[in-house]
Structure formats: structure tokens, C-alpha cells
Design a protein around this motif. Sequence first.
Motif, short mmCIF file in Angstrom:
data_model
loop_
_atom_site.label_atom_id
_atom_site.label_comp_id
_atom_site.label_asym_id
_atom_site.label_seq_id
_atom_site.Cartn_x
_atom_site.Cartn_y
_atom_site.Cartn_z
N UNK A 108 -14.09 3.36 -2.82
CA UNK A 108 -13.75 4.09 -3.58
C UNK A 108 -14.51 5.56 -3.16
N UNK A 109 -15.16 5.92 -2.59
CA UNK A 109 -16.12 7.42 -2.28
C UNK A 109 -14.53 8.25 -1.35
N UNK A 110 -14.36 7.49 -0.18
CA UNK A 110 -13.07 8.09 0.84
C UNK A 110 -11.45 7.34 -0.03
N UNK A 111 -11.00 6.44 -0.65
CA UNK A 111 -9.57 7.11 -1.45
C UNK A 111 -10.19 8.68 -2.41
N UNK A 112 -11.12 8.71 -3.24
CA UNK A 112 -11.14 9.48 -4.00
C UNK A 112 -11.02 10.95 -3.16
N UNK A 113 -11.31 10.71 -2.25
CA UNK A 113 -11.09 12.22 -1.25
C UNK A 113 -9.90 12.30 -0.85
N UNK A 114 -9.71 11.62 -0.10
CA UNK A 114 -7.90 11.51 0.49
C UNK A 114 -7.36 12.09 -0.34
N UNK A 171 1.09 -0.70 -0.21
CA UNK A 171 0.57 0.47 -0.33
C UNK A 171 1.00 1.57 0.72
N UNK A 172 0.14 2.20 -0.67
CA UNK A 172 1.43 3.54 -0.96
C UNK A 172 0.26 5.03 -1.00
N UNK A 173 0.52 5.96 -0.49
CA UNK A 173 -0.31 7.19 -1.03
C UNK A 173 0.61 8.31 -1.14
N UNK A 174 0.14 9.79 -1.19
CA UNK A 174 0.52 10.12 -1.49
C UNK A 174 0.92 11.69 -0.82
N UNK A 226 -8.20 14.06 -3.65
CA UNK A 226 -8.04 15.50 -3.61
C UNK A 226 -7.67 15.73 -2.74
N UNK A 227 -7.07 15.16 -1.74
CA UNK A 227 -6.78 16.31 -0.28
C UNK A 227 -5.03 16.08 -0.76
N UNK A 228 -4.59 15.21 -1.07
CA UNK A 228 -3.50 14.94 -1.74
C UNK A 228 -3.00 15.72 -2.26
N UNK A 229 -3.78 16.32 -3.87
CA UNK A 229 -3.87 17.10 -4.60
C UNK A 229 -3.88 18.68 -4.16
#
Length: 284
Positions: free
Chosen positions: A98-104, A46-49, A106-109
Motif C-alpha cells: 500500500x505504501x509503495x503503490x501510494x508513493x508511485x 494490472x494497469x498504472x498511470x 504520487x509520482x504519476x501525479x
Amino acid sequence: MEAGRQDYNLLVIGGGSGGLACAKEAAQLGMKVAVVDYVEPSPRGTRWGLGGTCVNVGCIPKKLIHQAALLGGMIRDAPHYGWDVAQPVLHDWRKMAEAVQNYVKSLNWGHRVQLQDRKVKYFNIKASFVNEHTICGVTKGGKETLLSAEHIVIATGGRPRYPTHIEGALEYGITSDDIFWLKESPGKTLVVGASYVALECAGFLTGLGLDTTVMMRSIPLRGFDQQMSSLVTEYMASQGTRFLKHCTPSRVQKLPDGQLQVTWEDLTSGRENMGTFSTVLWAI
């Protein structure tokens, strides 16, 4: 490499809450600032922004999933208040995730845009010190960059720990680094540990209707007021979370059907017990 070196007044290693706040504040005070951030993938990959633990694998997704669990409770209560809601109401983990991950994302951006607006340079590289004023950063592809600064702030935070002395823990378990990025429901889950991370995860899993067990070695919420801690665990038990008290796991094995068989010792009786789960979450 020397020729490509870039100089700053302040260099911040870590793009989480502390690092970003520090970098933006310094930039507003007129300093030339850079932020270096890199996420080493979890053992599960698992990785993230940009944004750190809170944004990606902590407070934000946790609160969103808690909200999903609370809504489920409200729907179950609704008929008592005159609402005609067909029961049982089923939950779709995939849709929520999917909704939670898309929201996160948007915060990365948003964090990247904020750095750009404040003229803070962002580098997605893994840093190591060359000397007290210089770091060498390596990209995912292996390219090196030298950065130097008058002051360097270390704001790298921390990551969950695996009990590597337990057979199968690393191979088959997950942590809070993974739970929020699962595409499919974790199903029947064993949460090992009684930290606030353990209890928060167990709480929302139970709230979403999943069979959830917490295994704790000693006391819940060590370091917290124990009268309050007891109120928390008693409430959780009343909502359906199971507790295995004074138990420690010794082995995790994968069965042919993909389920995980966990062996543990009951420290009170000295007996060995076993149970089968779909997911084992380490929160130690």
C-alpha cells in the motif's frame, strides 16, 4: 474527425522516462508538444498511470521493496549490536504494498503536473499511425482523437513476454508488470528466468522471508561478465534463494487448493520433475 484535429510541432508516443524527457526538453525550446500515453492492462488486469516502466513497474517500486528487505536483514542483525529486538520479526506485505503503490501514484501525479507546468498537452489515449504526420488515438471508452505533428517520436518501451508455448503460463503466471501491484503476499514463488529482472525480484522476495526459487535454462545474467554473475548467484544462494539450474518448465496446472503445480525438465539428466508454488513469475 478532421475538424477536431490538433496540430503540434512534436508528438511523443509513450509517457515513460525517454518520452517525458524528450517532450519537456522540446517544450522548453519553444515547440508546441503533446504526449500520448496508454497502458494496456497486463493479462492479470494490472494497469498504472503516467511515468512508464521505471516509475510504475520497475526501478522505483523495486528499490523501495529492496529497502524493505534490507531493513529486515538489519533488524535480524541488530541483536548482535546490542539492540534488544524481539525475534522473529514478521513482515506485512499488504502494508508495504500500500505504501509503495501510494508513493508511485504520487509520482504519476507529479509527472502530470510537470507536463502542465511546461505547457505540454497530455492525452491518455492509445495511438496508431494514420500517415507519417498523423495519429489516431482511442480512449478507454472508444472515443477517437486525431493528432498531427511535424515530427513524431516513438518512445513506447517494452513489456514482459509470456512463454505462450508452455501450457498454463498465461492463465496462471504473472510478470514484473504485476508483482509490485499485488495486494497480498505472493507466498512461495518460482521465478522463471535468470535475467536481472528475475534475480532482482527473487532477491527481494527472499529478503522479505518468502520461499523463493529461480529456474534457469542456461547461464545467469546473459551478456554480463560471468565472473560477476557467479558472485551474484552465489551470494543469493547463501541468503536462501534456491536455484534450479539447466531446467525448463513445460506445464503449469492449478490445483483444487489454488496452488500451482509446475512440471519441468532437467536438461542435464532428461528427467521430469514437479513442484508446488503459490506464484509463478515469468522473467524470461
